[in-house]
Scaffold this motif. Sequence first.
Motif, PDB file in Angstrom:
ATOM      1  N   ASP A  33       8.635  16.291  20.828  1.00 62.60           N
ATOM      2  CA  ASP A  33       7.416  17.032  21.180  1.00 62.60           C
ATOM      3  C   ASP A  33       6.143  16.451  20.561  1.00 62.60           C
ATOM      4  OD1 ASP A  33       7.600  17.751  18.516  1.00 62.60           O
ATOM      5  OD2 ASP A  33       8.041  19.856  18.912  1.00 62.60           O
ATOM      6  N   GLY A  34       6.265  15.345  19.850  1.00 59.81           N
ATOM      7  CA  GLY A  34       5.092  14.707  19.261  1.00 59.81           C
ATOM      8  C   GLY A  34       4.501  15.424  18.062  1.00 59.81           C
ATOM      9  N   GLN A  35       5.163  16.475  17.586  1.00 64.09           N
ATOM     10  CA  GLN A  35       4.651  17.264  16.466  1.00 64.09           C
ATOM     11  C   GLN A  35       5.049  16.622  15.135  1.00 64.09           C
ATOM     12  OE1 GLN A  35       2.560  20.001  16.747  1.00 64.09           O
ATOM     13  NE2 GLN A  35       2.545  19.145  18.824  1.00 64.09           N
ATOM     14  N   PRO A  36       4.167  16.738  14.128  1.00 62.65           N
ATOM     15  CA  PRO A  36       4.507  16.176  12.819  1.00 62.65           C
ATOM     16  C   PRO A  36       5.623  16.971  12.146  1.00 62.65           C
ATOM     17  CG  PRO A  36       2.397  17.326  12.720  1.00 62.65           C
ATOM     18  CD  PRO A  36       2.835  17.331  14.155  1.00 62.65           C
ATOM     19  N   GLY A  37       6.466  16.240  11.422  1.00 62.53           N
ATOM     20  CA  GLY A  37       7.535  16.877  10.654  1.00 62.53           C
ATOM     21  C   GLY A  37       7.048  17.270   9.272  1.00 62.53           C
ATOM     22  N   LYS A  38       7.995  17.594   8.407  1.00 62.80           N
ATOM     23  CA  LYS A  38       7.673  18.051   7.046  1.00 62.80           C
ATOM     24  C   LYS A  38       7.396  16.890   6.101  1.00 62.80           C
ATOM     25  CE  LYS A  38      10.709  22.022   7.480  1.00 62.80           C
ATOM     26  NZ  LYS A  38      11.929  22.653   6.992  1.00 62.80           N
ATOM     27  N   GLY A  39       7.734  15.702   6.487  1.00 60.31           N
ATOM     28  CA  GLY A  39       7.657  14.564   5.572  1.00 60.31           C
ATOM     29  C   GLY A  39       9.011  14.381   4.918  1.00 60.31           C
ATOM     30  N   THR A  40       9.178  13.267   4.253  1.00 58.23           N
ATOM     31  CA  THR A  40      10.474  12.961   3.644  1.00 58.23           C
ATOM     32  C   THR A  40      10.563  13.403   2.190  1.00 58.23           C
ATOM     33  OG1 THR A  40       9.757  10.782   2.893  1.00 58.23           O
ATOM     34  CG2 THR A  40      10.719  10.911   5.114  1.00 58.23           C
ATOM     35  N   GLY A  41       9.403  13.725   1.603  1.00 59.13           N
ATOM     36  CA  GLY A  41       9.393  14.020   0.176  1.00 59.13           C
ATOM     37  C   GLY A  41       9.285  12.751  -0.655  1.00 59.13           C
ATOM     38  N   ARG A  42       9.270  11.611   0.011  1.00 54.23           N
ATOM     39  CA  ARG A  42       9.134  10.319  -0.673  1.00 54.23           C
ATOM     40  C   ARG A  42       7.945   9.585  -0.077  1.00 54.23           C
ATOM     41  NH1 ARG A  42      14.617   7.197  -0.950  1.00 54.23           N
ATOM     42  NH2 ARG A  42      13.577   6.322  -2.753  1.00 54.23           N
ATOM     43  N   HIS A  43       7.241   8.849  -0.914  1.00 55.49           N
ATOM     44  CA  HIS A  43       6.109   8.082  -0.412  1.00 55.49           C
ATOM     45  C   HIS A  43       6.588   6.860   0.362  1.00 55.49           C
ATOM     46  CE1 HIS A  43       2.585   9.779  -2.860  1.00 55.49           C
ATOM     47  NE2 HIS A  43       3.526  10.695  -2.744  1.00 55.49           N
ATOM     48  N   ILE A  44       5.806   6.477   1.333  1.00 59.69           N
ATOM     49  CA  ILE A  44       6.130   5.343   2.181  1.00 59.69           C
ATOM     50  C   ILE A  44       5.266   4.152   1.764  1.00 59.69           C
ATOM     51  CG2 ILE A  44       6.155   4.486   4.561  1.00 59.69           C
ATOM     52  CD1 ILE A  44       8.174   6.790   3.986  1.00 59.69           C
ATOM     53  N   ALA A  45       5.906   3.014   1.588  1.00 58.53           N
ATOM     54  CA  ALA A  45       5.196   1.786   1.238  1.00 58.53           C
ATOM     55  C   ALA A  45       4.933   0.988   2.508  1.00 58.53           C
ATOM     56  CB  ALA A  45       6.025   0.948   0.267  1.00 58.53           C
ATOM     57  N   ARG A  68       0.847  -1.190   0.000  1.00 59.82           N
ATOM     58  CA  ARG A  68       0.000   0.000   0.000  1.00 59.82           C
ATOM     59  C   ARG A  68       0.879   1.235   0.000  1.00 59.82           C
ATOM     60  NH1 ARG A  68      -4.175  -1.517   4.759  1.00 59.82           N
ATOM     61  NH2 ARG A  68      -5.130  -3.285   3.690  1.00 59.82           N
ATOM     62  N   ASN A  69       0.424   2.241  -0.712  1.00 58.06           N
ATOM     63  CA  ASN A  69       1.097   3.530  -0.718  1.00 58.06           C
ATOM     64  C   ASN A  69       0.483   4.375   0.398  1.00 58.06           C
ATOM     65  OD1 ASN A  69       2.073   6.107  -1.178  1.00 58.06           O
ATOM     66  ND2 ASN A  69       1.722   6.044  -3.373  1.00 58.06           N
ATOM     67  N   LEU A  70       1.298   4.744   1.389  1.00 58.99           N
ATOM     68  CA  LEU A  70       0.813   5.549   2.510  1.00 58.99           C
ATOM     69  C   LEU A  70       1.008   7.040   2.280  1.00 58.99           C
ATOM     70  CD1 LEU A  70       2.064   3.393   5.521  1.00 58.99           C
ATOM     71  CD2 LEU A  70      -0.121   3.272   4.301  1.00 58.99           C
ATOM     72  N   GLY A  71       1.563   7.395   1.118  1.00 58.18           N
ATOM     73  CA  GLY A  71       1.804   8.809   0.823  1.00 58.18           C
ATOM     74  C   GLY A  71       3.061   9.309   1.514  1.00 58.18           C
ATOM     75  N   ASP A  72       3.244  10.608   1.513  1.00 56.79           N
ATOM     76  CA  ASP A  72       4.397  11.231   2.174  1.00 56.79           C
ATOM     77  C   ASP A  72       4.023  11.430   3.642  1.00 56.79           C
ATOM     78  OD1 ASP A  72       6.690  12.551   2.900  1.00 56.79           O
ATOM     79  OD2 ASP A  72       6.326  14.321   1.667  1.00 56.79           O
ATOM     80  N   VAL A  73       4.341  10.434   4.440  1.00 58.66           N
ATOM     81  CA  VAL A  73       3.964  10.436   5.856  1.00 58.66           C
ATOM     82  C   VAL A  73       4.708  11.539   6.610  1.00 58.66           C
ATOM     83  CG1 VAL A  73       3.985   9.077   7.987  1.00 58.66           C
ATOM     84  CG2 VAL A  73       3.478   7.962   5.799  1.00 58.66           C
ATOM     85  N   ARG A  74       3.988  12.274   7.381  1.00 58.74           N
ATOM     86  CA  ARG A  74       4.584  13.308   8.244  1.00 58.74           C
ATOM     87  C   ARG A  74       4.793  12.683   9.625  1.00 58.74           C
ATOM     88  NH1 ARG A  74       1.407  18.660   8.056  1.00 58.74           N
ATOM     89  NH2 ARG A  74       3.304  19.307   9.120  1.00 58.74           N
ATOM     90  N   TRP A  75       5.944  12.015   9.777  1.00 58.23           N
ATOM     91  CA  TRP A  75       6.275  11.322  11.023  1.00 58.23           C
ATOM     92  C   TRP A  75       6.308  12.329  12.175  1.00 58.23           C
ATOM     93  CZ3 TRP A  75       5.839   6.376  10.076  1.00 58.23           C
ATOM     94  CH2 TRP A  75       6.175   5.886   8.815  1.00 58.23           C
ATOM     95  N   HIS A  76       5.971  11.873  13.368  1.00 58.75           N
ATOM     96  CA  HIS A  76       5.946  12.745  14.542  1.00 58.75           C
ATOM     97  C   HIS A  76       7.260  12.633  15.308  1.00 58.75           C
ATOM     98  CE1 HIS A  76       1.405  13.533  14.785  1.00 58.75           C
ATOM     99  NE2 HIS A  76       1.700  13.102  13.567  1.00 58.75           N
ATOM    100  N   SER A  77       7.746  13.758  15.792  1.00 55.23           N
ATOM    101  CA  SER A  77       9.026  13.783  16.501  1.00 55.23           C
ATOM    102  C   SER A  77       8.870  13.194  17.903  1.00 55.23           C
ATOM    103  CB  SER A  77       9.559  15.212  16.566  1.00 55.23           C
ATOM    104  OG  SER A  77       9.340  15.791  17.807  1.00 55.23           O
ATOM    105  N   ILE A  78       9.931  12.533  18.366  1.00 53.41           N
ATOM    106  CA  ILE A  78       9.889  11.957  19.714  1.00 53.41           C
ATOM    107  C   ILE A  78      10.016  13.042  20.780  1.00 53.41           C
ATOM    108  CG2 ILE A  78      10.753   9.702  18.992  1.00 53.41           C
ATOM    109  CD1 ILE A  78      13.507  10.551  20.114  1.00 53.41           C
TER     110      ILE A  78
END
Length: 163
Positions: free
Chosen positions: A136-148, A124-134
């Motif tokens: 402060d729990g805030q989402p980052g900018k994303g990697t610019g690459r889609h996550i499988a 499945r393509n999850l899109g450009d996931v905006r992972w959350h930082s350890i």
Amino acid sequence: MIQHQNQLQPRANKFHVGNGEDGKHYWLTPPDLYAALDAEFYFDFDPCPHPLPPEFDGLTCEWGRSNYVNPPFGSIIHQGKKKGPTAWVRKAIVEQAKGKLVVLVYPVDKWVLMLLSAIGTKVRNLGDVRWHSIEDGQPGKGTGRHIAAFILEPCERKERRPS
């Protein structure tokens, strides 16, 4: 700051600069590999030929019935825009939707191929996931690459029956 290859202009991209000290950077499919694939798929068109005929554009022309696609491994400037493997994949999908066969070769990590060869694997393509930082729990900018997401469902076990 070091930039990823996909953020570099084609002239600075490692796939166009050359391969180490010898400066080689155009690589053709080994004849025996092509022959084996051709014997199976009967190719009648190559949208990435070498040498490239003048004015030829594999991204905009009509492809054949059975296509062998060994696209540039790096980015190119096409119609004034930087384009990479995604452009070739989009075109391959368009041609497939027209009822054409496409065999597109492109390097991927071995672990991806191992996952795809596992019985019952789904992707499945999850899109450009905006992972959350350890921190402060805030989402980052994303990697610019889609996550499988590779989903490996359990294999059915065959029950042994007493003999």
